[in-house]
Design a protein around this motif. Structure first.
Motif, PDB file in Angstrom:
ATOM      1  N   LYS A   1       4.117  -1.491  10.366  1.00 33.24           N
ATOM      2  CA  LYS A   1       5.166  -1.944   9.402  1.00 33.24           C
ATOM      3  C   LYS A   1       6.392  -2.012  10.316  1.00 33.24           C
ATOM      4  CE  LYS A   1       3.161  -0.751   4.833  1.00 33.24           C
ATOM      5  NZ  LYS A   1       3.451  -0.030   3.851  1.00 33.24           N
TER       6      LYS A   1
ATOM      7  N   GLN B   1       0.829  -1.033   0.100  1.00 27.38           N
ATOM      8  CA  GLN B   1      -0.081  -0.097   0.146  1.00 27.38           C
ATOM      9  C   GLN B   1       1.137   1.232   0.054  1.00 27.38           C
ATOM     10  OE1 GLN B   1      -3.450  -0.197   2.658  1.00 27.38           O
ATOM     11  NE2 GLN B   1      -3.196  -2.109   2.982  1.00 27.38           N
ATOM     12  N   ALA B   2       1.912   1.212  -0.639  1.00 29.85           N
ATOM     13  CA  ALA B   2       2.919   2.288  -0.847  1.00 29.85           C
ATOM     14  C   ALA B   2       3.602   2.403  -2.031  1.00 29.85           C
ATOM     15  CB  ALA B   2       3.958   2.350   0.319  1.00 29.85           C
TER      16      ALA B   2
ATOM     17  N   LYS C   1       8.083   7.263   8.532  1.00 30.51           N
ATOM     18  CA  LYS C   1       6.912   7.582   8.778  1.00 30.51           C
ATOM     19  C   LYS C   1       5.949   8.422   7.756  1.00 30.51           C
ATOM     20  CE  LYS C   1       8.930  11.826  10.814  1.00 30.51           C
ATOM     21  NZ  LYS C   1       9.125  12.566  11.847  1.00 30.51           N
ATOM     22  N   THR C   2       6.667   8.315   6.431  1.00 27.74           N
ATOM     23  CA  THR C   2       6.136   8.971   5.345  1.00 27.74           C
ATOM     24  C   THR C   2       5.333   7.789   4.496  1.00 27.74           C
ATOM     25  OG1 THR C   2       8.235   8.927   3.927  1.00 27.74           O
ATOM     26  CG2 THR C   2       7.684  10.928   5.008  1.00 27.74           C
ATOM     27  N   ILE C   3       5.514   6.828   4.834  1.00 25.88           N
ATOM     28  CA  ILE C   3       4.967   5.509   4.220  1.00 25.88           C
ATOM     29  C   ILE C   3       3.595   5.285   4.893  1.00 25.88           C
ATOM     30  CG2 ILE C   3       5.361   3.187   3.668  1.00 25.88           C
ATOM     31  CD1 ILE C   3       8.172   3.421   3.864  1.00 25.88           C
ATOM     32  N   GLY C   4       2.592   4.837   4.286  1.00 28.89           N
ATOM     33  CA  GLY C   4       1.133   4.355   4.691  1.00 28.89           C
ATOM     34  C   GLY C   4       1.405   2.989   5.904  1.00 28.89           C
ATOM     35  N   LEU C   5       0.554   3.227   6.768  1.00 27.20           N
ATOM     36  CA  LEU C   5       0.774   2.080   7.797  1.00 27.20           C
ATOM     37  C   LEU C   5       2.313   1.904   8.444  1.00 27.20           C
ATOM     38  CD1 LEU C   5      -1.335  -0.471   5.741  1.00 27.20           C
ATOM     39  CD2 LEU C   5      -2.119   1.151   7.263  1.00 27.20           C
ATOM     40  N   TYR C   6       2.731   3.109   8.722  1.00 31.46           N
ATOM     41  CA  TYR C   6       4.172   2.910   9.125  1.00 31.46           C
ATOM     42  C   TYR C   6       4.197   2.442  10.625  1.00 31.46           C
ATOM     43  CZ  TYR C   6       3.537   7.438  11.710  1.00 31.46           C
ATOM     44  OH  TYR C   6       3.032   8.428  12.629  1.00 31.46           O
TER      45      TYR C   6
END
Length: 217
Positions: free
Chosen positions: A92, A48-49, A84-89
């Motif tokens: 993950k 999702q990224a 933290k710029t990635i979705g669901l960080y």
């Protein structure tokens, strides 16, 4: 999906992948990594990224945390600062730290090279395992993402009602000599040509073979 596209015949399939090969004989994945471990982490983060977003986040991360032990030393909060710029960080980050601990405790800090072992790791599903098996160990594993699912069904290369069916269709129908790079060619074609909303049919090198009826002009 309302209906499945019929399957291309063997001769058409061979021509499709002959053209893909002629254009790009050694297709590469677009996720940056420096070893098997960073590849697993990058693929897990890419869920999702976008690959570009993941590469931006890991550019500095992989300079300091390129082994499971170094990732553990960085810690969950330190990892979050990088991703933290990635979705669901947050989720993950938890999985990456848990994965690092298992790799250190159970595998001597090495990434296993079996699908079953890879899939037992937190945050690693079949698609991630297949990417790692293919890209790092050169196994003809087929990692089906949204691009491959769309292209497989639209074109007739690998029709299937779910990702598992598309994976089987690739394994069963793509000529053996093209299996190793099949999923990379399909990902790149789906990402840049056979896009979701307005496929670029005029620029498509397999337009005359594709079974998609609603080709764009």
């Amino acid at each position: 999906m309302a209906k499945l596209t019929r399957q291309l015949d063997y001769h058409a399939m061979r021509e499709v992948f002959t053209r893909f090969h002629a254009t790009d004989p050694e297709p590469l994945g677009e996720l940056d990594h420096v070893n098997a471990y960073t590849l697993v982490v990058a693929v897990a983060l890419s869920a999702q990224a976008t690959d570009k977003g993941v590469n931006k986040a890991t550019a500095e991360l992989f300079k300091i945390a390129y082994t499971p032990q170094l990732m553990l030393e960085l810690g969950e909060e330190g990892l979050i600062e990088h991703i933290k710029t990635i979705g669901l960080y947050r989720n993950k980050a938890k999985n990456v730290i848990k994965m690092a601990q298992i790799l250190v405790d159970d595998y001597g800090g090495e990434v296993p090279n079996s699908r079953a072992a890879l899939q037992s790791l937190p945050g690693v599903g079949r698609k991630t395992a297949n990417v790692v098996l293919n890209m790092w160990w050169g196994q003809p594993a087929q990692a089906v993402d949204t691009h491959i699912f769309r292209l497989g069904n639209r074109s007739g290369i690998a029709p299937g009602r779910d990702v598992d069916a598309v994976e089987r269709a690739i394994e069963d129908n793509v000529p053996a000599d093209f299996q190793l790079h099949a999923h990379h060619w399909m990902i790149l074609h789906g990402r840049y040509i056979c896009v979701a909303r307005k496929p670029k049919c005029q620029a498509c090198q397999i337009r005359d073979l594709c079974l998609y009826e609603d080709k764009t002009e």
